[in-house]
Write a protein that holds these residues in place. Sequence first.
Motif, PDB file in Angstrom:
ATOM      1  N   VAL A   1      -6.071  -1.104  14.670  1.00  0.00           N
ATOM      2  CA  VAL A   1      -5.395  -2.378  15.237  1.00  0.00           C
ATOM      3  C   VAL A   1      -4.164  -2.654  13.980  1.00  0.00           C
ATOM      4  CG1 VAL A   1      -7.021  -3.492  16.787  1.00  0.00           C
ATOM      5  CG2 VAL A   1      -7.289  -3.786  14.079  1.00  0.00           C
TER       6      VAL A   1
ATOM      7  N   GLU B   1       0.801  -1.057   0.057  1.00  0.00           N
ATOM      8  CA  GLU B   1       0.018   0.159   0.014  1.00  0.00           C
ATOM      9  C   GLU B   1       0.777   1.213  -0.078  1.00  0.00           C
ATOM     10  OE1 GLU B   1      -3.727   1.935  -0.351  1.00  0.00           O
ATOM     11  OE2 GLU B   1      -3.179  -0.358  -0.682  1.00  0.00           O
TER      12      GLU B   1
ATOM     13  N   ARG C   1      -9.468   2.869  17.021  1.00  0.00           N
ATOM     14  CA  ARG C   1      -9.938   2.251  15.710  1.00  0.00           C
ATOM     15  C   ARG C   1      -8.805   1.631  15.066  1.00  0.00           C
ATOM     16  NH1 ARG C   1     -10.519   8.165  12.504  1.00  0.00           N
ATOM     17  NH2 ARG C   1      -8.505   8.824  13.465  1.00  0.00           N
TER      18      ARG C   1
ATOM     19  N   ASP D   1     -12.224  -6.817   0.470  1.00  0.00           N
ATOM     20  CA  ASP D   1     -12.143  -5.924  -0.868  1.00  0.00           C
ATOM     21  C   ASP D   1     -12.728  -6.654  -1.832  1.00  0.00           C
ATOM     22  OD1 ASP D   1      -9.310  -5.565   0.864  1.00  0.00           O
ATOM     23  OD2 ASP D   1      -9.249  -4.484  -0.838  1.00  0.00           O
TER      24      ASP D   1
HETATM   25  P1  AMO Z   1      -7.376   1.877   3.161  1.00  0.00           P
HETATM   26  O1  AMO Z   1      -5.819   1.885   3.618  1.00  0.00           O
HETATM   27  O2  AMO Z   1      -8.284   3.089   3.336  1.00  0.00           O
HETATM   28  O3  AMO Z   1      -7.559   1.436   1.765  1.00  0.00           O
HETATM   29  O4  AMO Z   1      -8.021   0.821   4.011  1.00  0.00           O
HETATM   30  C1  AMO Z   1      -9.234   0.144   3.754  1.00  0.00           C
HETATM   31  C2  AMO Z   1     -10.182   0.161   5.221  1.00  0.00           C
HETATM   32  O5  AMO Z   1      -9.622  -0.735   6.079  1.00  0.00           O
HETATM   33  C3  AMO Z   1      -9.824  -0.070   7.221  1.00  0.00           C
HETATM   34  N1  AMO Z   1      -8.519   0.086   8.104  1.00  0.00           N
HETATM   35  C4  AMO Z   1      -8.336  -0.342   9.245  1.00  0.00           C
HETATM   36  N2  AMO Z   1      -9.209  -1.017  10.115  1.00  0.00           N
HETATM   37  C5  AMO Z   1      -8.446  -1.420  11.277  1.00  0.00           C
HETATM   38  N3  AMO Z   1      -7.411  -0.976  11.964  1.00  0.00           N
HETATM   39  C6  AMO Z   1      -6.572  -0.479  11.026  1.00  0.00           C
HETATM   40  N4  AMO Z   1      -5.118   0.022  11.272  1.00  0.00           N
HETATM   41  C7  AMO Z   1      -6.975   0.034   9.886  1.00  0.00           C
HETATM   42  N5  AMO Z   1      -6.455   0.660   8.586  1.00  0.00           N
HETATM   43  C8  AMO Z   1      -7.597   0.664   7.552  1.00  0.00           C
HETATM   44  C9  AMO Z   1     -10.648   0.959   7.147  1.00  0.00           C
HETATM   45  C10 AMO Z   1     -10.246   1.537   5.655  1.00  0.00           C
HETATM   46  O6  AMO Z   1     -11.515   2.162   5.278  1.00  0.00           O
HETATM   47  N6  AMO Z   1      -6.365  -0.514  -1.167  1.00  0.00           N
HETATM   48  C11 AMO Z   1      -7.257   0.233  -0.352  1.00  0.00           C
HETATM   49  C12 AMO Z   1      -8.634  -0.077  -0.696  1.00  0.00           C
HETATM   50  C13 AMO Z   1      -9.000   0.187  -2.008  1.00  0.00           C
HETATM   51  O7  AMO Z   1      -8.818   1.127  -2.630  1.00  0.00           O
HETATM   52  O8  AMO Z   1      -9.647  -0.858  -2.615  1.00  0.00           O
HETATM   53  C14 AMO Z   1      -6.938   0.297   1.023  1.00  0.00           C
HETATM   54  O9  AMO Z   1      -6.360  -0.502   1.692  1.00  0.00           O
HETATM   55  O10 AMO Z   1     -11.901   0.748   7.052  1.00  0.00           O
END
Ligand code: AMO
Length: 439
Positions: A231, A177, A229, A238
């Motif tokens: 982890v 990413e 929020r 996806d």
């Molecule tokens: P993104 O980085 O926004 O997008 O992640 C997608 C969704 O994953 C969740 N999320 C998390 N949940 C818990 N802990 C975390 N650390 C965390 N980080 C992210 C959120 C977020 O919206 N590749 C793109 C997606 C795409 O474009 O299809 C992506 O990973 O709900």
Amino acid sequence: MSEAEELGNWTRSHFSAEIPKKDGSSVTLMGWIRAIRKVGKLTFLQLADREGFVQVIFKGVSPQIQKKLDILQRESVIAVKGKVKINKTAPNGVEIIPSELKILNLAETPLPLEVVTQKTPADLPTRLNSRFMDLRKPEIAAIFRIKDMVVTAAREYWDKNKYIEIHSPKLMSAPSESGSNVFEVKYFKNTAYLAQSPQFYKQIMMAAGFDRVYEIAPIFRAEKHHTYRHVTEFTSMDFEISFISGLQDIMTEVENLIVYIYKHIQKNAKTELKILGKKITPPSTPFPRVTMTEAFKMIGEKFNDNDLSSDQEKLFSEACKKKFNHEFVFLTEFPWSTRPFYHMKKDATTTCSADLLYNGLEIATLAQREHRFKILMAQLKDKNMSPKALEYYLNSFKHGSPPHGGAGLGLDRIVMKMLGLENIREAVLFPRDPERLWP
Ligand code: AMO
């Protein structure tokens, strides 16, 4: 006498919630002793299993059974054979008059955690340390039964709509990413990276002609922030679809998916929602859409091509509640400066991408992808990234990648918000964060 008898040829006839409401029916039940109460010569056991509990009343028992009753401790595992007695005031309207008792495993004392929630409940870290006990609480188990239903619903939706499920690698040769927030692992003589997203693979599957794919799998982010929020390991839902006209198609798909999940939960999780004291109503569609420029206007601030900070996000969600009276809102037209190189650009400074906010929390990122090789390479360069490590991904754009887009939805965040939980860790069985790699 053994403290761990064998089950032998006994088989469970019913869960507690399924016991026939007929006097004299024979049943064989198995579970945990949630409570023991002795009144004179009577012993009342509350036998709990996955589906609830039932009262078992021992009266005038054989010396052999009495010996077992004398050593029983709460949370021991037992099996009971007995007859059903109707009692309208008992849970499920029945009691069990036992004829045989087996202690399958005697629980040690003291218990690390009380299963019946006390006046002063244990704090979250204590609960997580003894998660196996915590999960015996019906109100905690209910969260994960609902989570199971969310996944079932998503799969059902995607299956009905002709998606193909994929399983992409979680060990990668380069970060998936961005360079930050990535876990490195020793991979024989080299370094591998844990997948932060199935992003590149779901896009490659579009070039492979699979047309519509989905994946539900763990992903890893080396998030240092200790927040309610985030982890470091979570489940991402996806999807990716081909031959789209624009971001609008992805937003519609996300809306349909969310509504499908909600309807499924409303229909199938009545017991769990009752235990949790929650009501849910499927959201109306279309969800409101707000551009970033409008969002900043709504909170009375100037938009400088930047993302909303978490404080601004809160203000924005308050403003949305007033304006739309809707739990969901799509925030659209994110600035290019805040988005990854693979997002399609709408113009020089804006992307064809969106976030889905659920009661103020981002639960999904959506985008139309740049599928034209030359433009994609230029965008990569613009982000100062080297094409070398991403060659396997970039190659798929050279020989026929259709217009496509997709989204990543955070399963744990969806469950957290749907059930009004205050911390994402409540919606993860065994959460991982910078301080927690155990149990
Ligand atoms: P993104 O980085 O926004 O997008 O992640 C997608 C969704 O994953 C969740 N999320 C998390 N949940 C818990 N802990 C975390 N650390 C965390 N980080 C992210 C959120 C977020 O919206 N590749 C793109 C997606 C795409 O474009 O299809 C992506 O990973 O709900």
